[in-house]
Motif scaffolding. Structure first.
Motif, mmCIF file in Angstrom:
data_model
loop_
_atom_site.group_PDB
_atom_site.id
_atom_site.type_symbol
_atom_site.label_atom_id
_atom_site.label_comp_id
_atom_site.label_asym_id
_atom_site.label_seq_id
_atom_site.Cartn_x
_atom_site.Cartn_y
_atom_site.Cartn_z
ATOM 1 N N LEU A 112 114.965 29.334 29.126
ATOM 2 C CA LEU A 112 115.355 29.212 30.481
ATOM 3 C C LEU A 112 114.137 30.082 31.575
ATOM 4 N N GLN B 2 111.192 12.765 42.979
ATOM 5 C CA GLN B 2 110.941 13.406 41.423
ATOM 6 C C GLN B 2 109.432 12.745 41.198
ATOM 7 N N MET C 150 111.461 22.884 36.002
ATOM 8 C CA MET C 150 112.557 22.249 35.235
ATOM 9 C C MET C 150 112.422 22.431 33.890
ATOM 10 N N THR C 151 113.431 22.486 33.065
ATOM 11 C CA THR C 151 113.519 22.291 31.434
ATOM 12 C C THR C 151 113.789 20.849 31.084
ATOM 13 N N LYS C 152 114.489 20.295 31.650
ATOM 14 C CA LYS C 152 114.636 18.787 31.272
ATOM 15 C C LYS C 152 114.040 17.930 32.333
ATOM 16 N N GLY C 153 113.397 18.267 33.185
ATOM 17 C CA GLY C 153 112.912 17.278 34.210
ATOM 18 C C GLY C 153 113.679 16.525 35.089
ATOM 19 N N GLU C 154 114.821 17.167 35.530
ATOM 20 C CA GLU C 154 115.742 16.395 35.976
ATOM 21 C C GLU C 154 116.153 17.121 37.509
ATOM 22 N N SER D 262 106.836 12.657 37.743
ATOM 23 C CA SER D 262 106.748 12.672 36.265
ATOM 24 C C SER D 262 105.154 12.799 35.995
ATOM 25 N N SER E 94 112.416 28.981 35.131
ATOM 26 C CA SER E 94 113.165 27.683 35.510
ATOM 27 C C SER E 94 113.951 27.920 36.665
ATOM 28 N N TRP F 30 118.968 17.668 38.895
ATOM 29 C CA TRP F 30 120.328 18.272 38.857
ATOM 30 C C TRP F 30 119.979 19.724 38.496
ATOM 31 N N GLU F 31 119.106 20.115 37.954
ATOM 32 C CA GLU F 31 118.700 21.482 37.438
ATOM 33 C C GLU F 31 118.696 22.324 38.796
ATOM 34 N N THR G 226 122.287 22.465 40.294
ATOM 35 C CA THR G 226 123.107 23.497 39.676
ATOM 36 C C THR G 226 122.556 24.721 39.962
#
Length: 701
Positions: free
Chosen positions: A193, A113, A255-259, A115, A196, A261-262, A265
């Protein structure tokens, strides 16, 4: 900051120990993080830890342990979310291929990842910009402020009952799409969303794809990538994403949360809908460019190992047209690519890959080799054995065009299919023989080495080129928005505006364009091979004549859902259903007109409109413009299967049709001039409309 001292046993509350040389990258083990990186020519490697906002470098930890060419250290107490980078010391000798510069913060090649956004600055360059010595000069400025930070990730995810759809190749219908382009203007996707991964997996998008009959979505690059400096200077962005920064990290802008798992999902939701996810991957080059490009990762870790070099090592082999070419003949570079592929399958659950400029990957010292190291590594890998592998079978290097030259199990994008169909339906003379080849899976290219008819990925349009709507609306590209004075993009598009250049409200022209699109789409879905549809083509999306929208992260590149032609979408759904319902249209074996054991009939019979087989002179007649074909299951299968489809492809004027006498009667399943007409009994001697595709199935007592 501890930058030069001996390795401490404890650093700011973190126990530091030797660690281990595997796995590569940053790995959280519950007690801390193990770091392992490759460099064959470095003299010293330092791990740099950063504050949570990435602005402050907290400490530098030397990696004293080295197993072979892998440097490693374990830092106790570190947790997922920690930000880091590297500084690598070694010779700065561009003439010899070495470009080490410890003043440049480096992204971990295995970072899961990233940042922070890349901020273009001359400080990113290993040399002094503007120096008379160019890249032979040395720049001592710190680049940490401008470079994204690598992030320690725990990629564990509750996959629940997720199962890969594993759609058989002969049932596959691919939909090439851009994460943002598909969703940015979609009214059914929540505004927060749009653009994304989560927006792509929204109910509205999934329902649309399921209704279309799509089995597999192929995403333009989602590996972390950069916006080229020359584009940023023009106020543009790298929309397509073919400038990779990290082969393990999802692109943060999606990404919307920067994670992580997006992304996971998204994949889980696609699988739940029965749809596979394939990634367009760019292992042929990186975003670091040529010798005048930035030092962001690979160049700073070990330029001579990661890249193919020439002229003693100062300059880069440029078989990709992007400034550099990754050196997959080096075992550690090949390992990185293989580790990346396995990561996306095992951890992210993707279902396959489309390899950009794949000829680069198979180029050995003696040239392209289908039995080269990359292909051998992929074909022996038990993880990759269960996913789809698709090659873009060309590059700009020597011997780069290799359509049909790839080994099983690779599929290949077939540009011969694209160009042949475009020319046939444009009305170019003498195209009937070519259409015949394309309808049978381009056997002249792919029928060898026990390859299947599904090896040919058939397409009319793709991200690179006109959309389907523009293909029937423009004779000339309109790429001025790219800022290159319309010099970029293909000039020979085999397109046709049907009488008016660009958009028009003329009902006659509109009707002709709509019919041309239906004919192209019908031919695509009736051909043997693996069909691929460009996202937006099913609703008449236009890019305003731009056939190279690589930098158009705006209304040009995004799909226009406001003016969506849902009637065309319904027609596409009808075509995919027709293909799904008739196995004869999606066979694994090639058809060669050989007699079947079950009934003595050939598996393919070519006919003229009058019912007679074409004579040799017909195939060479420029006026032969109505090609008919009778298709059965392949003779080699010799199955007790009497299914047959009779199809007519008429690019000429209306004429009478004599249906084959191999069945007592026929049902007209499809007529592109009447896209909503239901199936109906067909009378002998019916008229084939001008510029049409007709499909028939037999009626047996």
């Amino acid at each position: 900051m501890n930058a030069q001292g001996a390795l401490p046993g404890r650093l700011a509350g973190h126990a530091v120990s030797a660690g281990r040389p595997w796995p590569m990258g940053a790995s959280f083990d519950g007690e801390g993080v193990n770091f392992a990186v490759f460099s064959a020519h470095a003299e010293r490697v330092e791990l740099c830890l950063f504050s949570a906002d990435g602005r402050k470098e907290l400490c530098r930890i030397p990696l004293r342990e080295r197993d072979g060419d892998v440097w490693h250290v374990h830092v106790g107490g570190l947790t997922p979310g920690s930000l880091y980078g590297y500084r690598v010391h070694g010779p700065y000798a561009p003439e010899g291929g070495h470009r080490f510069n410890p003043n440049k913060l480096l992204i971990d090649p295995y970072a899961r990842q990233l940042s922070g956004r890349l901020r273009w600055s001359d400080a990113m360059m290993g040399y002094r910009v503007g120096s008379s010595r160019a890249d032979l000069s040395f720049d001592a400025r710190d680049s940490a402020f401008a470079v994204p930070k690598s992030v320690v990730v725990d990629p564990s995810f509750n996959w629940g009952g997720d199962r890969p759809p594993r759609v058989p190749l002969h049932e596959t219908v691919i939909y090439e799409a851009h994460v943002k382009g598909l969703t940015a203007l979609h009214p059914g996707v929540d505004k927060g969303l749009r653009g994304s991964f989560l927006g792509l997996a929204s109910d509205a998008v999934l329902e649309h794809l399921v209704k279309l009959g799509i089995t597999t979505i192929e995403l333009l690059p989602v590996h972390a990538f950069l916006d080229d400096r020359f584009l940023v200077a023009k106020g543009l962005r790298n929309y397509w994403g073919y400038q990779t920064l990290g082969f393990f990290a999802p692109e943060p802008r999606y990404m919307t949360k920067g994670e992580v798992w997006e992304f996971q999902t998204m994949v889980r939701r696609f699988h739940a809908a029965g749809i596979e996810v394939i990634l367009d991957v760019v292992y042929n080059h990186s975003g670091e460019g040529d010798e005048l490009g930035p030092t962001l990762s690979f160049r700073g870790f070990d330029n001579r190992s990661y890249y193919r070099l020439r002229d003693g090592g100062r300059y880069y082999v440029n078989d990709t047209g992007t400034g550099n070419t990754l050196n997959l003949t080096h075992p550690m570079v090949l390992r990185m690519v293989m580790d990346s592929l396995r990561y996306w399958v095992e951890v992210m659950h993707v279902d396959g890959f489309r390899f950009d400029l794949a000829s680069v990957l198979g180029r050995e010292a003696h040239g392209f080799d289908p039995n080269g190291g990359f292909f051998d590594a992929v074909r022996q890998d038990p993880v990759l054995a269960r996913v789809k592998l698709i090659a873009e079978p060309w590059d700009i290097g020597p011997g780069g065009y290799q359509l049909g030259g790839y080994p099983h199990p690779f599929l290949e994008w077939n540009d011969k299919f694209r160009d042949g169909l475009r020319r046939y339906w444009r009305g170019d003379t003498g195209m009937a023989p070519d259409l015949a080849k394309r309808l049978l899976g381009s056997a002249e290219r792919f029928d060898h080495s026990a390859r299947a008819a599904t090896s040919s990925v058939n397409f009319i349009t793709a991200h690179d080129g006109f959309t389907l709507e523009d293909l029937v609306s423009f004779t000339m590209k309109r790429n001025f928005a790219n800022g290159e004075e319309n010099r970029d993009g293909h000039d020979d598009n085999h397109s046709d505006n049907l009488g008016v250049e660009g958009p028009t409200g003329d009902p006659a022209v509109r009707a002709a364009r709509d019919l041309r699109k239906r004919n192209l789409l019908a031919t695509l879905m009736l051909a043997q091979g693996t069909p691929m549809l460009l996202a937006g083509d099913e609703i008449g999306n236009s890019q305003q004549g731009n056939n190279n929208a690589y930098a158009q992260d705006n209304d040009i590149g995004w799909i226009n859902w406001t003016d969506a032609d849902m009637g065309l979408a319904a027609f596409v759904a009808r075509l995919t259903a027709l293909r799904r319902d008739h196995r004869v249209l999606r066979q694994r074996r090639f058809l060669h007109g050989r007699a079947r054991g079950v009934d003595g009939l050939p598996d393919v019979i070519w006919r003229r409109a009058d019912g007679s087989p074409p004579r040799p002179e017909d195939w060479h007649d420029p006026g032969f413009r109505c090609l008919c074909v009778e298709l059965r299951r392949a003779a080699e299968g010799d199955l007790d299967d009497h299914e047959v489809i009779f199809a007519v492809f008429n690019v000429g004027s209306a004429q009478k049709l004599m249906l084959p006498d191999t069945a007592p009667g026929w049902t007209l399943l499809l007529d592109t001039t009447r896209p909503e007409a239901p199936p109906e009994p067909a009378a002998q001697g019916l008229e084939v409309p001008a510029h049409s595709v007709l499909v028939f199935a037999p009626i047996f007592p």
